[in-house]
Design an enzyme around this catalytic site. Structure first.
Site, PDB file in Angstrom:
ATOM      1  N   THR A  13       0.833  -1.199   0.000  1.00 24.49           N
ATOM      2  CA  THR A  13       0.000   0.000   0.000  1.00 24.49           C
ATOM      3  C   THR A  13       0.869   1.251   0.000  1.00 24.49           C
ATOM      4  O   THR A  13       1.994   1.255   0.486  1.00 24.49           O
ATOM      5  CB  THR A  13      -0.943   0.021   1.214  1.00 24.49           C
ATOM      6  OG1 THR A  13      -0.185   0.135   2.431  1.00 24.49           O
ATOM      7  CG2 THR A  13      -1.793  -1.242   1.263  1.00 24.49           C
ATOM      8  N   SER A  15       2.456   2.743  -2.450  1.00 22.65           N
ATOM      9  CA  SER A  15       3.744   2.360  -3.026  1.00 22.65           C
ATOM     10  C   SER A  15       4.093   3.099  -4.313  1.00 22.65           C
ATOM     11  O   SER A  15       4.941   2.653  -5.079  1.00 22.65           O
ATOM     12  CB  SER A  15       3.788   0.849  -3.260  1.00 22.65           C
ATOM     13  OG  SER A  15       2.622   0.379  -3.903  1.00 22.65           O
ATOM     14  N   GLY A  18       8.535   6.803  -2.384  1.00 19.63           N
ATOM     15  CA  GLY A  18       9.164   6.624  -1.084  1.00 19.63           C
ATOM     16  C   GLY A  18       9.466   5.189  -0.708  1.00 19.63           C
ATOM     17  O   GLY A  18       9.879   4.372  -1.545  1.00 19.63           O
ATOM     18  N   GLY A  20       7.460   2.782   0.079  1.00 15.72           N
ATOM     19  CA  GLY A  20       6.597   1.817  -0.599  1.00 15.72           C
ATOM     20  C   GLY A  20       7.108   1.444  -1.973  1.00 15.72           C
ATOM     21  O   GLY A  20       7.097   0.273  -2.361  1.00 15.72           O
ATOM     22  N   SER A 141       7.342   2.885  12.853  1.00 17.42           N
ATOM     23  CA  SER A 141       8.295   3.991  12.900  1.00 17.42           C
ATOM     24  C   SER A 141       8.945   4.050  14.263  1.00 17.42           C
ATOM     25  O   SER A 141       8.374   3.591  15.262  1.00 17.42           O
ATOM     26  CB  SER A 141       7.553   5.301  12.614  1.00 17.42           C
ATOM     27  OG  SER A 141       8.323   6.424  12.971  1.00 17.42           O
ATOM     28  N   TYR A 154       0.726  11.172  15.051  1.00 16.53           N
ATOM     29  CA  TYR A 154       1.431  10.200  14.208  1.00 16.53           C
ATOM     30  C   TYR A 154       2.079   9.111  15.067  1.00 16.53           C
ATOM     31  O   TYR A 154       1.919   7.912  14.800  1.00 16.53           O
ATOM     32  CB  TYR A 154       2.493  10.919  13.380  1.00 16.53           C
ATOM     33  CG  TYR A 154       3.407   9.997  12.619  1.00 16.53           C
ATOM     34  CD1 TYR A 154       2.977   9.360  11.460  1.00 16.53           C
ATOM     35  CD2 TYR A 154       4.723   9.778  13.039  1.00 16.53           C
ATOM     36  CE1 TYR A 154       3.826   8.518  10.747  1.00 16.53           C
ATOM     37  CE2 TYR A 154       5.575   8.946  12.330  1.00 16.53           C
ATOM     38  CZ  TYR A 154       5.120   8.316  11.198  1.00 16.53           C
ATOM     39  OH  TYR A 154       5.949   7.480  10.495  1.00 16.53           O
TER      40      TYR A 154
END
Length: 264
Positions: A13, A15, A18, A20, A141, A154
């Site tokens: 997803t 993609s 970056g 992805g 992350s 986030y």
């Protein structure tokens, strides 16, 4: 180590760019048929064309769908109903003072960063279990562990992804399906470059701006530079392989030593 994904089908997803896009290229180089996902059909076609230039013998399937919505998730599953590798990479982020994040922003971050991954896992995991093989991954992350003051919404969603990954790993126990999270550190993508420009003097040359950002905003990094998307992709490709069959329920770090702990 030779990784052969020739008979596998992956959905990645978010993609079209970056991390992805790097993941899509890495999986294709190992032989997988890769569903490349984005919302804008024209932009997606350009992204797929770029991936085909990178991996001339790669097999790419454009999946134009907003997987942060129920309809979009259903469309993606219809495009690749037998996907046996799911990489939940889609995510949004942005700096905002904690007390200024309103309810709509909180909801949007959960819809995109958490619920999109939950919906697709819920849709594709049963088929993987029935076939006795599958790989589900969540691109988390360092912010899941070291929540940044400038974007706690986030960070909170990425913390939630670690729990989602662990929970679905238990659901897949004993089936031949592995479920893992990848904790990505500060990575050089278009979005991160824009984020860096928000936080440091926009007039600085990029190399200097990057150094200032790492020194002032990410001083814990042992790598002391932004990670390249391909470095994240290498971990994902490994986790997608048969060689990673005993790794499940984990949160694996590709963070440049950013998280100051032995365990996440």
């Amino acid at each position: 180590m030779h990784i052969d994904l020739t008979h596998r089908t992956a959905l990645v997803t978010g993609s079209s760019q970056g991390i992805g896009a790097a993941v899509a290229a890495g999986l294709a180089r190992s032989g997988a048929t890769v569903g490349v996902n984005g919302r804008d059909p024209e932009r997606l076609e350009r992204a797929v064309a770029g991936l085909r230039r990178q991996v001339p013998d790669g097999r790419f399937v454009p999946v134009a769908a907003d997987v942060a919505t129920e309809d979009g998730a259903e469309a993606a599953v219809r495009a690749l109903p037998d996907a046996d590798i799911l990489v939940n990479n889609l995510g949004i982020f942005g700096a905002r003072p904690a007390l200024e994040i309103n309810d709509d922003e909180w909801r949007r971050h959960f819809e995109v960063n958490v619920l999109a991954a939950v919906r697709l896992t819920r849709a594709l995991l049963p088929g993987m279990k029935e076939r006795g093989w599958g790989r589900v991954m969540y691109i988390a992350s360092d912010s899941a562990v070291v929540v940044p003051a400038e974007m706690i919404h986030y960070g909170t969603t990425k913390t939630a992804l670690l729990a989602v990954g662990r929970g679905f790993a238990k659901e897949a126990a004993g089936t031949g399906v592995t479920v893992n999270s990848v904790i990505a550190g500060p990575t050089r993508t278009g979005g991160v470059e824009a984020f860096v420009r928000e936080l440091v003097d926009p007039g600085l040359p990029w190399d200097e701006a990057q150094r200032v950002f790492m020194r002032e905003h990410r001083p814990q990094s042992l790598l002391q530079r932004l990670i390249e998307p391909e470095e994240i992709a290498n971990m994902v490709v490994y986790l997608a392989s048969d060689q990673a069959s005993a790794t499940t329920g984990g949160a694996l770090r590709v963070d440049g030593g950013y998280v100051d702990a032995i365990l996440p």
